[in-house]
Each structure stands twice: as C-alpha cells, then as structure tokens.
Design a protein around this motif. Structure first.
Motif, PDB file in Angstrom:
ATOM      1  N   ASP A 324      32.959  57.797 -19.933  1.00  0.00           N
ATOM      2  CA  ASP A 324      32.918  57.338 -21.317  1.00  0.00           C
ATOM      3  C   ASP A 324      32.439  55.893 -21.394  1.00  0.00           C
ATOM      4  OD1 ASP A 324      33.985  58.530 -24.044  1.00  0.00           O
ATOM      5  OD2 ASP A 324      34.454  56.404 -24.059  1.00  0.00           O
ATOM      6  N   ILE A 327      28.540  55.653 -20.938  1.00  0.00           N
ATOM      7  CA  ILE A 327      27.688  56.111 -22.045  1.00  0.00           C
ATOM      8  C   ILE A 327      28.017  55.455 -23.369  1.00  0.00           C
ATOM      9  CG2 ILE A 327      27.303  58.359 -20.951  1.00  0.00           C
ATOM     10  CD1 ILE A 327      29.309  59.559 -22.912  1.00  0.00           C
ATOM     11  N   VAL A 338      23.370  60.224 -20.956  1.00  0.00           N
ATOM     12  CA  VAL A 338      24.338  61.133 -20.336  1.00  0.00           C
ATOM     13  C   VAL A 338      23.871  61.574 -18.949  1.00  0.00           C
ATOM     14  CG1 VAL A 338      25.363  63.429 -20.513  1.00  0.00           C
ATOM     15  CG2 VAL A 338      25.303  61.933 -22.521  1.00  0.00           C
ATOM     16  N   LYS A 342      25.773  60.801 -15.326  1.00  0.00           N
ATOM     17  CA  LYS A 342      26.196  61.839 -14.380  1.00  0.00           C
ATOM     18  C   LYS A 342      25.607  61.564 -12.993  1.00  0.00           C
ATOM     19  CE  LYS A 342      26.799  65.597 -17.730  1.00  0.00           C
ATOM     20  NZ  LYS A 342      26.304  66.917 -18.172  1.00  0.00           N
ATOM     21  N   SER A 379      30.932  64.989 -24.887  1.00  0.00           N
ATOM     22  CA  SER A 379      29.956  63.902 -24.875  1.00  0.00           C
ATOM     23  C   SER A 379      28.616  64.510 -24.465  1.00  0.00           C
ATOM     24  CB  SER A 379      30.383  62.814 -23.883  1.00  0.00           C
ATOM     25  OG  SER A 379      31.736  62.453 -24.088  1.00  0.00           O
ATOM     26  N   ALA A 381      24.160  64.733 -24.456  1.00  0.00           N
ATOM     27  CA  ALA A 381      22.803  64.241 -24.678  1.00  0.00           C
ATOM     28  C   ALA A 381      22.161  65.102 -25.753  1.00  0.00           C
ATOM     29  CB  ALA A 381      22.002  64.308 -23.383  1.00  0.00           C
ATOM     30  N   THR A 430      23.423  59.449 -27.474  1.00  0.00           N
ATOM     31  CA  THR A 430      24.623  60.145 -27.033  1.00  0.00           C
ATOM     32  C   THR A 430      25.419  60.532 -28.262  1.00  0.00           C
ATOM     33  OG1 THR A 430      24.762  58.953 -24.934  1.00  0.00           O
ATOM     34  CG2 THR A 430      26.767  60.032 -25.719  1.00  0.00           C
TER      35      THR A 430
END
Length: 434
Positions: A324, A327, A338, A342, A379, A381, A430
């Motif tokens: 969190d 992003i 996003v 990752k 959350s 993209a 996002t």
C-alpha cells in the motif's frame, strides 16, 4: 416562491430547488412521505432560508435562470457546511458537475431524466451518510466521557491495590463484570483509536481499513481460523497506533524514498505495542504490532527475528502495508504502478518478505474472489479494472481534482477515458475497488 410540507420527526429535512414548479411538484409527490420538504423556485430565496434555518439535505437542479445549481450549492456550503448536497444534472453539464463536486462539496449527482427508485435510493444513501456523521460526533463525545470515567476508576483501583489484597480481589471482580457488559464499548474504543491514528497521521480513513481488510483476507486464504483472522484484522487496523506517541519533529521528518523511513518514525511499532498492551483485552494484539517491521532474513526491527520466529500476523501486515505504501503512501514521493510494486516486492521475497504469504497476497489481488458475506477492498492497475467494479475511494488526480467518486460503478466509457489519461500524461493510475 416557497412552500413547506410538514412531516413528523424524526424525518430529515430536505430542501428542493428547481425553477420549474411542475418538477418541484413531482419531487414533492415522490418524497413527501420520507422527508420534511422545503421547496423553492428561486435560488436567492433558498439561500435566505438557509441563513436562518438548519437543513439536513439539499437537492438542486443544475440548469436554472439567474444562478445554476453548481453556484448555488457552492454558496449553500458556506452557509451550512454540514448539510448533504446533491445535484440533478444532464450529461451535457458534466464539466459544471465536476466543478460542483470539487467546489460545492456535492455528495452525489442524479442524471436526468431520473428514475424514481434510483433517486430515492441515492437520497436514502445521502441520509444514511448524514446520520452516520452525526452519530460519529455523538459517539466521540460519549467515548470521551467514558474514557474520563475509566481513568477515574483505574486511579481508584490503584489506591485500593496498595491498601489490601481483599480490596484488590473485589476490584478485579467488579472490573470483570464491567468488561463483560462493555463488549460493544470495546469496539467503539477500537474505532476511536483508529480515528486517532487518522487524525495524527493525516491518512484517510480508507488507508488503515483497506490494509486491515486485505490482511484478514490473506489470513483467511491461508486457512486460518476465524478468530485468528479477526485478530489479524484488528492488528492491521491499529498497526500505526504508535505514531500518536511520536513527536511532531519525527512525523515531519518522514521524507522517504522507497520504503526507508526515518529511524524515529520506524520506532512506532514498539510504542504501539506498549500502548495496546495497556488494554487487557487487546493484549493478544501486541506481538503482531511490535514485530511488523521484522525482515524474514533477520535483518529487521526491533528484535531481528527471522522466519517463523516472526508472528504470522506481523508477516502478513508487513507485506500488505508495504504494498500500500509503494502504490499510495502519503509520504512516498516516488509512488509505483501496481505492476512495478509487485515486481519490487518479489525481488525482496526471502529477504524482507515471507515468500509464501507474498504469493497468497498477489494471488488474492489478481483473482478478486469476493465473498458476499465479508468486506474486501482491492488495489488495482487500470489493466485489471472491469466494468461493474465499484470504487471504494475517490480517484484523485495529481492536480488534486476528483476524476471519479467513491461508490461510482465503472463502465467501458470510463475505462477508455482513463486509458487516454494515462497515455496523455504518461502516468499509471492506481484504483481501489470493493
């Protein structure tokens, strides 16, 4: 021109403004059983009424002579900032509608021509939101009084403990009886603590709630029992409680790159654990809060625990909160898309993060399997967004303008406009959805 249709309490008052009397009559017939209606055809008459009368909800048409609905709602906000404001508008007025949302504090808007049931539902949601705000204010005052009472009780108990063992036993029995009847109050206290975190950090209420919901969902996906999932949820909800113990200087020094924070700021989990453990019924939460910044390879803080030595709740919260932060972190000046977030976290699997939990978390976000009986926030993209998704948080552009509002359902046209925005401004959006 004005006419008041009286209604018995506890109906909320609803001010209607439209320069067409026929439309006012139609709205009056539709809503008279649910609200105390105050109707106007002239904006200046409505503003004069608001100067000396409290109103709970204001519903205005956009296109009117002399003053449009966006201007009226902006002026009404200056007079009665606590009232809920809604706008009836046509598609061609979208620019004025966006201005009304930003300048007039409009809760929602209703497209022309409206469907009666949808209009009533939108008003009902606005009324519910208004009542929740009032209830929250009353609850905060009640909790302040309750905390003062509890402080006095604790001081009395400490005196009695020093006097005699028998008095201690009697006091413990009384306290146990009191705790048995205060289960609801405990939840209110937790909500108050969460609100305190919001006030101190400046984060939105959705920030900790989103982390808590995602942490609980990861725990459930890992097959943990409901009680343990609930405990991890509470830990995540309060994981930043220690920030209230930091000095203003420590908070002001949180200029960050990546996930490296100031040393003083990084100490807040220990402070938070010490705060929480003072509340007996919350003591089981302390270890997950204390060790949320440990690294899986033993290089983290505060105890340099490694592997399974780190409580599983702390390992889950570490992953969810770091994602969190990457992003959407308030103090993160280099937010990542996003996909890039990752990738960054996968690179640290096995050093900072528990690889198995990280896989569960990313699978959860990608599969988006919503249990209808439980809450969850995702959350996403733009590439992961689908028609029918509902936003759980406003989409705010870099210039501070609101592009999409909380509760808005996404359609193909919106997705295409978001693609154009990403292309034109060379950025990645996002979004947060329920």
């Amino acid at each position: 021109m004005s006419n008041v249709v009286s209604a018995p309490q506890p109906m909320l008052s609803l001010l209607l403004l439209d320069d067409e009397q026929d439309i006012l009559n139609s709205l009056q017939r539709l809503l008279r059983k649910d609200y105390q209606l105050i109707c106007f055809t002239q904006a200046h008459d409505a503003l004069a009424y608001l100067e000396s009368n409290n109103v709970d909800i204001i519903l205005s048409d956009m296109r009117m002579q002399n003053m449009n609905g966006a201007e009226f709602l902006c002026l009404s906000r200056q007079v009665q900032p606590d009232a809920m404001r809604l706008l009836i508008t046509g598609y061609s007025d979208i620019d004025l509608t966006i201005a009304a949302i930003n300048d007039g504090g409009v809760y929602s808007y209703i497209n022309k021509p409206w469907e009666n049931e949808k209009l009533k539902l939108t008003l009902a949601k606005a009324a519910e939101h208004y009542l929740l705000k009032k209830e929250k204010q009353a609850l905060s005052e009640s909790l302040a009084r309750a905390n003062n009472s509890l402080q006095s009780l604790n001081q009395s108990l400490e005196v009695k403990v020093t006097q005699r063992t028998q008095a201690l036993q009697q006091s413990k029995q009384k306290l146990q009886q009191s705790l048995a009847t205060q289960k609801d109050l405990l939840h209110d206290v937790i909500d108050m603590m969460a609100a305190t975190i919001e006030y101190r950090t400046g984060f939105s209420g959705s920030h900790n709630k989103r982390i808590a919901l995602q942490s609980r969902a990861v725990a459930a996906r890992m097959g943990m029992e409901e009680a343990q999932c609930r405990r991890i949820y509470l830990c995540a909800l309060l994981h930043e409680i220690g920030i209230i113990g930091l000095s203003d200087a420590a908070l002001a020094s949180t200029n960050v790159t990546g996930t490296q924070l100031d040393d003083a700021f990084m100490a807040h989990p220990v402070i938070g654990a010490e705060i929480v453990e003072k509340i007996k019924r919350l003591a089981p939460l302390t270890e997950n809060i204390r060790h949320q910044n440990e690294n899986i390879d033993g290089s983290g803080r505060p105890a340099h625990l490694s592997g399974n030595e780190i409580p599983v709740g702390a390992r889950i919260i570490r992953i969810v909160k770091d994602f969190d932060f990457l992003i959407a972190g308030k103090h993160n000046n280099n937010k990542l898309a996003v996909a890039n977030a990752k990738k960054r976290m996968n690179e640290k699997a096995g050093s900072d993060y528990d690889k198995r939990i990280l896989e569960h978390f990313f699978t959860l976000l990608s599969q988006r399997q919503q249990d209808e009986e439980s809450e969850m926030q995702y959350s996403l993209a733009l590439e992961e967004l689908k028609p029918g998704d509902v936003l759980s948080e406003d989409l705010v552009l870099e210039n501070g303008n609101i592009m999409l509002t909380t509760g808005q359902e996404i359609n193909e046209s919106m997705i295409e406009k978001l693609r154009e925005y990403e292309h034109n401004f060379n950025t990645k959006i996002t979004l947060f959805t329920a």
